[in-house]
Design an enzyme around this catalytic site. Structure first.
Site, PDB file in Angstrom:
ATOM      1  N   LYS A  70       0.813  -1.228   0.000  1.00 14.70           N
ATOM      2  CA  LYS A  70       0.000   0.000   0.000  1.00 14.70           C
ATOM      3  C   LYS A  70       0.843   1.273   0.000  1.00 14.70           C
ATOM      4  O   LYS A  70       0.448   2.268  -0.600  1.00 14.70           O
ATOM      5  CB  LYS A  70      -1.047   0.016   1.118  1.00 14.70           C
ATOM      6  CG  LYS A  70      -0.546  -0.305   2.496  1.00 14.70           C
ATOM      7  CD  LYS A  70      -1.733  -0.541   3.427  1.00 14.70           C
ATOM      8  CE  LYS A  70      -1.262  -0.987   4.801  1.00 14.70           C
ATOM      9  NZ  LYS A  70      -0.644  -2.346   4.776  1.00 14.70           N
ATOM     10  N   THR A  71       2.016   1.230   0.615  1.00 18.70           N
ATOM     11  CA  THR A  71       2.879   2.424   0.554  1.00 18.70           C
ATOM     12  C   THR A  71       3.301   2.677  -0.893  1.00 18.70           C
ATOM     13  O   THR A  71       3.193   3.794  -1.410  1.00 18.70           O
ATOM     14  CB  THR A  71       4.133   2.233   1.442  1.00 18.70           C
ATOM     15  OG1 THR A  71       3.711   2.076   2.785  1.00 18.70           O
ATOM     16  CG2 THR A  71       5.072   3.410   1.345  1.00 18.70           C
ATOM     17  N   GLU A  77      -2.764   6.347   2.231  1.00 20.95           N
ATOM     18  CA  GLU A  77      -2.519   4.942   2.533  1.00 20.95           C
ATOM     19  C   GLU A  77      -3.319   4.606   3.786  1.00 20.95           C
ATOM     20  O   GLU A  77      -3.195   5.299   4.805  1.00 20.95           O
ATOM     21  CB  GLU A  77      -1.025   4.727   2.782  1.00 20.95           C
ATOM     22  CG  GLU A  77      -0.739   3.321   3.279  1.00 20.95           C
ATOM     23  CD  GLU A  77       0.737   3.064   3.554  1.00 20.95           C
ATOM     24  OE1 GLU A  77       1.592   3.803   3.051  1.00 20.95           O
ATOM     25  OE2 GLU A  77       1.007   2.093   4.275  1.00 20.95           O
TER      26      GLU A  77
END
Ligand code: EPU
Length: 687
Positions: free
Chosen positions: A36-37, A80
């Site tokens: 997700k980052t 995020e």
């Protein structure tokens, strides 16, 4: 003070009319167990590169975005979203991205169903499109029937489909097909199929937001990654050192597979398990996760503020990896020795991968530094130069004003007043000589270390092999006030900066009074006192890389944290511009007096290196040591101060070994009695 969960605050910010955007922003929330980052960073990077000036809040530092968060003037907000604490349901995104779902955070969720329920709530709250990865079975099952679902990935039926994926020496390439038609080719500087999938998510989102494929592909080609996400720490013809945050078995497999794709190199990996709970619940799955590493060094668990669990340690994973039949795995309990093990095993052509979410990034820095200095494998001792050669060469190449000494006692150069000799001591006359010195050290595999005023430094008794550099020459010590700005060289004392500010009636820097360091040391450490820290008052910094190139950057583009600034782990600070605020002399002097008084009444006057440990999240280290009843404890001539528990003082004649033993003693007691992992703030130097 009201305390608000991070997710609730972030969700509120995304709706906030106070952001710079001209209308309420469209939010894009990225969730998933892995990636997700990277995916949120790719989306923000593309939007920024295409002139959309997004707001974003991402869980990692992204050099191309100048940080981890920004309030942009555009209409999009990229976030995020973390699933670890059950707060995913707090978000009500315009569009959401779901990357993958599997067993994780079993300290919080009872089982996989609990995690699936959290993601289901997140999807339900999405008002627009739900972008989901078609390759992940749990995600596909959750999202494929969604009326506004848009799939991406390698799967045959994915709406944004990655095809013809190839590894290249600098990353990967693939074609993107959309609803049966070819959109074009994407070049990515990141390796690995998982990153191609992340990029497909970014393409799907950005095209939906109205961007053209060609501009998105051009922007993705310039994305260089997030810190600690496949971050290349060092690269030469012989070695590649990569640092990665992978800490879940799936991530470890994907990362190692991606690194394999970079070419036929032997992979030597180190892994630090993160959290006792994850080690306990997923222990068996870790067994097969390292098949992609030819050699593996495992170390102990990074607690991440969890209490220890009896019978769970790094050895749990070691046993699992051995049971899975890995041919070459070793266990090294002491994180400080992991770099030695990696470097002893490395040979030219190898890729050294440092993996984990805890403080193993320090090992990556150490390995990169030592590989750069040639201290690796059989080459470690191959410097053709003798000590005399090195001295004579340097003396001949450097200006006469440059100070160059041999066997210089470091005890004289540190406030602790302990430690052995520096093999060479150098005070370059200016930036040119510093660059020449670095070039010589690089070419001849001579290690070098830059120190400040030695106020936060513990030098081991055996001394330091190589060159110890201090920017003490007048050319590095200038302090000059221009308007509300103070220009200071790295070698200037903080005290001189504070006095210049006082003289010019500029307030804001008073907290630095009494910190016995230099500007360079304060930047490297992001030194602080009285609840403030250096980067709060810095506007610009000037620095040199190890190739001698000089850069200047606004402080806003530099990542810093409590007692640290990662940039200066492999760059040398040359100077800074501080910004003060006009105020009366009297106000400034009163604050200086109050701070001095607090310091003198709460801190010892004997020789020390200031606070020994960083304050852990739970409690100030000094208070903890006090509560543990350790004040006054002595080893040799080193003593824990009775005045302040986080100071070790030298009673006269202490050795570095005394101090190091006392540090280990305190760490053990804090770990055993309070489950707190103390981290040293003082820099430890020497063999
Ligand atoms: N405390 C105790 N016992 C002790 C020491 C402290 O109970 O032996 C309590 C204090 O009463 C206070 C709390 O712990 O409630 C915090 O103590 P203090 O205000 O002294 O601050 P600190 O967190 O220990 C930090 C910096 C110092 C800086 C001071 C003053 C760190 C690790 N230390 O200390 O920085 O001078 O604040 O603002 O962040 C250094 O970095 O080398 C250093 C000395």
């Amino acid at each position: 003070m009201p305390i608000i969960r991070r997710a609730r605050l972030l969700a509120a910010l995304m709706e906030s009319p106070f952001l710079s955007g001209k209308r309420p922003p469209a939010s894009i929330c990225v969730a998933g167990i892995h990636g997700k980052t990277t995916t949120s960073a790719m989306i923000a990077h593309v939007l920024k590169a295409c002139g959309r000036n997004p707001s974003f809040c991402i869980g990692g530092h992204i050099p191309s975005l100048g940080g981890n968060a920004a309030d942009g003037a555009g209409e999009f907000f990229v976030a995020e979203c973390d699933e670890s604490d059950g707060t995913l349901v707090e978000y009500a995104p315009t569009h959401s991205v779901v990357l993958n779902i599997e067993e994780e955070h079993l300290d919080y969720y009872r089982d996989l169903q609990g995690i699936l329920d959290a993601f289901a709530g997140f999807v339900e709250n999405t008002r627009g499109r739900v972008f989901f990865c078609a390759d992940d079975p749990n995600t596909a099952k959750l999202c494929e029937r969604h009326p506004r679902g848009v799939s991406f990935g390698f799967a045959e039926g994915a709406r944004y489909r990655v095809a013809d994926h190839r590894h290249t020496p600098d990353g990967s390439r693939f074609t993107v097909r959309h609803a049966g038609a070819t959109l074009g080719e994407v070049k990515l500087r990141l390796p690995g199929a998982h990153n191609a999938s992340n990029a497909a998510a970014a393409i799907a989102v950005c095209m939906t937001l109205g961007l053209k494929f060609d501009e998105i592909a051009a922007a993705l080609a310039t994305y260089r990654g997030a810190e600690r996400r496949m971050e290349v720490k060092f690269e030469s013809g012989d070695y590649l050192v990569v640092d990665d945050y992978a800490h879940h078995p799936t991530e470890l497999r994907a990362t190692l597979e991606a690194l394999r794709g970079l070419g036929p190199r032997r992979i030597i990996a180190a892994f630090q398990p993160h959290r006792y709970t994850r080690t306990k619940f997923l222990g068996r799955q870790f067994g097969a996760a390292f098949a992609g590493a030819d050699k593996l060094v495992l170390t102990d668990v990074y607690a991440a503020s969890e209490p220890a669990i009896a019978g769970v340690s790094g050895l749990t994973i070691y046993e699992a990896v051995k049971a899975a039949g890995h041919p070459d795995v070793e266990f090294e309990k002491d994180l400080d020795r992991v770099a030695d093990r990696l470097l002893a095993a490395a040979q030219p052509g190898d890729l050294i991968a440092i993996l984990g979410a805890g403080d193993i990034y320090k090992v990556a820095d150490e390995v990169a530094r030592r590989v750069r200095a040639g201290q690796v494998g059989a080459q470690a001792h191959q410097s053709a130069k003798t000590e005399d050669d090195i001295f004579n060469d340097l003396r001949a190449q450097l200006a006469p004003e440059t100070v160059l000494l041999r066997n210089e006692p470091m005890a004289k150069k540190t406030t602790f007043q302990v430690g052995g000799n520096a093999q060479f001591w150098c005070e370059p006359s200016g930036e040119d000589d510093l660059a020449k010195l670095l070039a010589y050290c690089g070419a001849n595999r001579v290690p070098f270390f830059v120190i400040g005023r030695g106020s936060n430094l513990l030098v081991r008794d055996s001394g330091v092999k190589g060159v110890v550099i201090r920017l003490a020459h007048a050319s590095f010590r200038a302090v000059e006030v221009r308007g509300e700005r103070i220009f200071a060289g790295a070698g200037a004392k903080l005290h001189d900066v504070v006095m210049a500010a006082r003289q010019a009636s500029l307030a804001g820097l008073e907290f630095m009074e009494g910190i016995p360091g230099s500007v360079g040391g304060a930047l490297r450490m992001n030194a602080g006192a009285m609840g403030q820290w250096t980067f709060e008052v810095v506007e610009r910094v000037r620095f040199m890389d190890y190739c001698g190139r000089v850069f200047e950057r606004p402080a806003g583009e530099i990542h810093y944290e409590y007692r640290g600034c990662p940039l200066f782990r492999d760059h040398i600070a040359l100077g800074a511009v501080f910004k003060g605020v006009p105020a009366s002399r009297e106000t400034i002097e009163n604050r200086l007096k109050a701070f001095q008084q607090k310091r003198w009444s709460t801190q010892p006057r004997e020789s020390s290196a200031g606070c020994v440990f960083k304050n852990p999240k739970e409690i100030p280290a000094g208070k903890l040591i006090d509560e543990l009843g350790l004040k006054g404890k002595m080893i040799g001539k080193a003593r824990i101060s009775e005045v302040h528990g986080n100071f070790i003082v030298n009673d006269g004649g202490a050795t570095a070994a005394d101090v190091l033993q006392l540090i280990e003693f305190v760490k053990r007691r804090a770990r055993e009695e309070r489950g707190i992992e103390l981290e040293t703030e003082v820099m430890i130097l020497g063999d």
